[in-house]
Design a protein around this motif. Sequence first.
Motif, PDB file in Angstrom:
ATOM      1  N   LYS A  47       0.916  -1.177   0.047  1.00  0.00           N
ATOM      2  CA  LYS A  47       0.030  -0.053   0.187  1.00  0.00           C
ATOM      3  C   LYS A  47       0.850   1.121   0.020  1.00  0.00           C
ATOM      4  O   LYS A  47       1.941   1.267   0.478  1.00  0.00           O
ATOM      5  CB  LYS A  47      -0.723   0.003   1.169  1.00  0.00           C
ATOM      6  N   GLY A  48       0.517   2.407  -0.568  1.00  0.00           N
ATOM      7  CA  GLY A  48       1.302   3.319  -0.548  1.00  0.00           C
ATOM      8  C   GLY A  48       1.211   4.320   0.674  1.00  0.00           C
ATOM      9  O   GLY A  48       0.540   4.090   1.694  1.00  0.00           O
ATOM     10  N   LYS A  49       2.188   4.941   0.779  1.00  0.00           N
ATOM     11  CA  LYS A  49       2.601   5.887   2.014  1.00  0.00           C
ATOM     12  C   LYS A  49       1.473   6.895   2.440  1.00  0.00           C
ATOM     13  O   LYS A  49       1.058   7.186   3.499  1.00  0.00           O
ATOM     14  CB  LYS A  49       3.756   6.820   1.838  1.00  0.00           C
ATOM     15  N   THR A  50       0.827   7.353   1.191  1.00  0.00           N
ATOM     16  CA  THR A  50      -0.425   8.283   1.801  1.00  0.00           C
ATOM     17  C   THR A  50      -1.563   7.564   2.599  1.00  0.00           C
ATOM     18  O   THR A  50      -1.810   8.098   3.487  1.00  0.00           O
ATOM     19  CB  THR A  50      -0.919   8.674   0.216  1.00  0.00           C
ATOM     20  N   LEU A  51      -1.786   6.337   2.153  1.00  0.00           N
ATOM     21  CA  LEU A  51      -2.636   5.760   3.024  1.00  0.00           C
ATOM     22  C   LEU A  51      -2.162   5.357   4.243  1.00  0.00           C
ATOM     23  O   LEU A  51      -2.923   5.577   5.448  1.00  0.00           O
ATOM     24  CB  LEU A  51      -3.241   4.377   2.186  1.00  0.00           C
ATOM     25  N   PHE A  52      -1.242   4.957   4.316  1.00  0.00           N
ATOM     26  CA  PHE A  52      -0.570   4.658   5.786  1.00  0.00           C
ATOM     27  C   PHE A  52      -0.696   6.091   6.826  1.00  0.00           C
ATOM     28  O   PHE A  52      -1.053   6.206   7.908  1.00  0.00           O
ATOM     29  CB  PHE A  52       1.097   4.477   5.517  1.00  0.00           C
ATOM     30  N   PHE A  53      -0.099   7.134   6.047  1.00  0.00           N
ATOM     31  CA  PHE A  53      -0.120   8.343   7.009  1.00  0.00           C
ATOM     32  C   PHE A  53      -1.389   8.876   7.261  1.00  0.00           C
ATOM     33  O   PHE A  53      -2.023   9.221   8.359  1.00  0.00           O
ATOM     34  CB  PHE A  53       0.643   9.584   6.377  1.00  0.00           C
ATOM     35  N   ILE A  54      -2.556   8.644   6.401  1.00  0.00           N
ATOM     36  CA  ILE A  54      -3.983   8.935   6.702  1.00  0.00           C
ATOM     37  C   ILE A  54      -4.411   7.998   7.713  1.00  0.00           C
ATOM     38  O   ILE A  54      -4.871   8.385   8.775  1.00  0.00           O
ATOM     39  CB  ILE A  54      -4.732   8.718   5.415  1.00  0.00           C
ATOM     40  N   ASP A  55      -4.150   6.448   7.642  1.00  0.00           N
ATOM     41  CA  ASP A  55      -4.681   5.880   8.582  1.00  0.00           C
ATOM     42  C   ASP A  55      -3.993   5.991  10.241  1.00  0.00           C
ATOM     43  O   ASP A  55      -4.492   5.849  10.941  1.00  0.00           O
ATOM     44  CB  ASP A  55      -4.828   4.218   8.221  1.00  0.00           C
ATOM     45  N   ALA A  56      -2.560   6.060   9.921  1.00  0.00           N
ATOM     46  CA  ALA A  56      -1.809   6.249  11.119  1.00  0.00           C
ATOM     47  C   ALA A  56      -2.281   7.570  12.040  1.00  0.00           C
ATOM     48  O   ALA A  56      -2.438   7.572  12.938  1.00  0.00           O
ATOM     49  CB  ALA A  56      -0.450   6.368  10.771  1.00  0.00           C
ATOM     50  N   GLY A  57      -2.586   8.540  11.128  1.00  0.00           N
ATOM     51  CA  GLY A  57      -2.853   9.897  11.635  1.00  0.00           C
ATOM     52  C   GLY A  57      -4.374   9.677  12.339  1.00  0.00           C
ATOM     53  O   GLY A  57      -4.607  10.103  13.529  1.00  0.00           O
ATOM     54  N   TYR A  58      -5.146   8.899  11.931  1.00  0.00           N
ATOM     55  CA  TYR A  58      -6.563   8.439  12.354  1.00  0.00           C
ATOM     56  C   TYR A  58      -6.307   7.911  13.670  1.00  0.00           C
ATOM     57  O   TYR A  58      -7.135   8.267  14.812  1.00  0.00           O
ATOM     58  CB  TYR A  58      -7.508   7.697  11.416  1.00  0.00           C
ATOM     59  N   TRP A  59      -5.564   6.698  13.687  1.00  0.00           N
ATOM     60  CA  TRP A  59      -5.355   5.978  14.982  1.00  0.00           C
ATOM     61  C   TRP A  59      -4.973   6.792  15.946  1.00  0.00           C
ATOM     62  O   TRP A  59      -5.355   6.695  17.328  1.00  0.00           O
ATOM     63  CB  TRP A  59      -4.730   4.728  14.646  1.00  0.00           C
ATOM     64  N   LEU A  60      -3.989   7.687  15.969  1.00  0.00           N
ATOM     65  CA  LEU A  60      -3.364   8.708  16.781  1.00  0.00           C
ATOM     66  C   LEU A  60      -4.541   9.460  17.448  1.00  0.00           C
ATOM     67  O   LEU A  60      -4.524   9.504  18.761  1.00  0.00           O
ATOM     68  CB  LEU A  60      -2.285   9.196  16.266  1.00  0.00           C
ATOM     69  N   LEU A  61      -5.174  10.202  16.607  1.00  0.00           N
ATOM     70  CA  LEU A  61      -6.341  10.931  16.874  1.00  0.00           C
ATOM     71  C   LEU A  61      -7.506  10.084  17.761  1.00  0.00           C
ATOM     72  O   LEU A  61      -8.081  10.577  18.816  1.00  0.00           O
ATOM     73  CB  LEU A  61      -6.814  11.531  15.863  1.00  0.00           C
ATOM     74  N   PHE A  62      -7.937   8.850  17.380  1.00  0.00           N
ATOM     75  CA  PHE A  62      -8.600   7.827  17.893  1.00  0.00           C
ATOM     76  C   PHE A  62      -8.471   7.530  19.198  1.00  0.00           C
ATOM     77  O   PHE A  62      -9.157   7.835  20.189  1.00  0.00           O
ATOM     78  CB  PHE A  62      -8.784   6.687  17.014  1.00  0.00           C
ATOM     79  N   TYR A  63      -7.076   7.304  19.599  1.00  0.00           N
ATOM     80  CA  TYR A  63      -6.548   6.893  20.725  1.00  0.00           C
ATOM     81  C   TYR A  63      -6.592   8.184  21.716  1.00  0.00           C
ATOM     82  O   TYR A  63      -6.744   8.087  22.951  1.00  0.00           O
ATOM     83  CB  TYR A  63      -5.362   6.260  20.786  1.00  0.00           C
ATOM     84  N   ILE A  64      -6.186   9.365  21.347  1.00  0.00           N
ATOM     85  CA  ILE A  64      -6.266  10.619  22.112  1.00  0.00           C
ATOM     86  C   ILE A  64      -7.533  10.916  22.461  1.00  0.00           C
ATOM     87  O   ILE A  64      -7.724  11.272  23.818  1.00  0.00           O
ATOM     88  CB  ILE A  64      -5.470  11.768  21.290  1.00  0.00           C
ATOM     89  N   ALA A  65      -8.439  10.676  21.770  1.00  0.00           N
ATOM     90  CA  ALA A  65      -9.903  11.122  22.127  1.00  0.00           C
ATOM     91  C   ALA A  65     -10.251  10.009  23.141  1.00  0.00           C
ATOM     92  O   ALA A  65     -10.947  10.365  24.223  1.00  0.00           O
ATOM     93  CB  ALA A  65     -10.898  11.129  20.764  1.00  0.00           C
ATOM     94  N   MET A  66      -9.985   8.789  22.802  1.00  0.00           N
ATOM     95  CA  MET A  66     -10.497   7.766  23.927  1.00  0.00           C
ATOM     96  C   MET A  66      -9.847   7.990  25.324  1.00  0.00           C
ATOM     97  O   MET A  66     -10.382   8.038  26.330  1.00  0.00           O
ATOM     98  CB  MET A  66     -10.104   6.369  23.544  1.00  0.00           C
ATOM     99  N   GLY A  67      -8.547   8.345  25.128  1.00  0.00           N
ATOM    100  CA  GLY A  67      -7.782   8.663  26.437  1.00  0.00           C
ATOM    101  C   GLY A  67      -8.277   9.881  27.000  1.00  0.00           C
ATOM    102  O   GLY A  67      -8.305   9.799  28.177  1.00  0.00           O
TER     103      GLY A  67
END
Length: 137
Positions: free
Chosen positions: A110-130
């Motif tokens: 998969k491309g770097k673009t998809l990685f950075f989009i999804d990685a950014g989401y998961w970081l924000l997701f866990y910050i929100a849950m935290g």
Amino acid sequence: MLEVNWLAIVLAALAGFVVGGIWYGPVMGKKWMGAVGLTEEQVKDGKMGMIYGGAFLFSLVASWTLAHTFASYASYGAELSVFAKVMTAFGAALGFIVPAIGTNYLFSQKGKTLFFIDAGYWLLFYIAMGLVHAYMP
């Protein structure tokens, strides 16, 4: 058995879900669709009930795990600050989730673009849950 705040678990899962709606909607929706090779019609034709229902169930599991982690710390006498809880959640995403999806994306080419989009989401997701778990112990 460790006591957890079930309302916080549900609300934290909802917070992560809201983050996803914003992230994959107006913020990164078009870039994400391009990165995964989907059109708006294909996305709309998906089984949205199953997709959203399954995603929310996974969010509940992640939220429960985070709540259980904080309850485990508390059972040993740790009193974590809001900052410590948010950083613990962020660290879980950065240390476990991001490398896992990165590895999957490398092998599936998969491309770097998809990685950075999804990685950014998961970081924000866990910050929100935290944040929810920090303010609703």
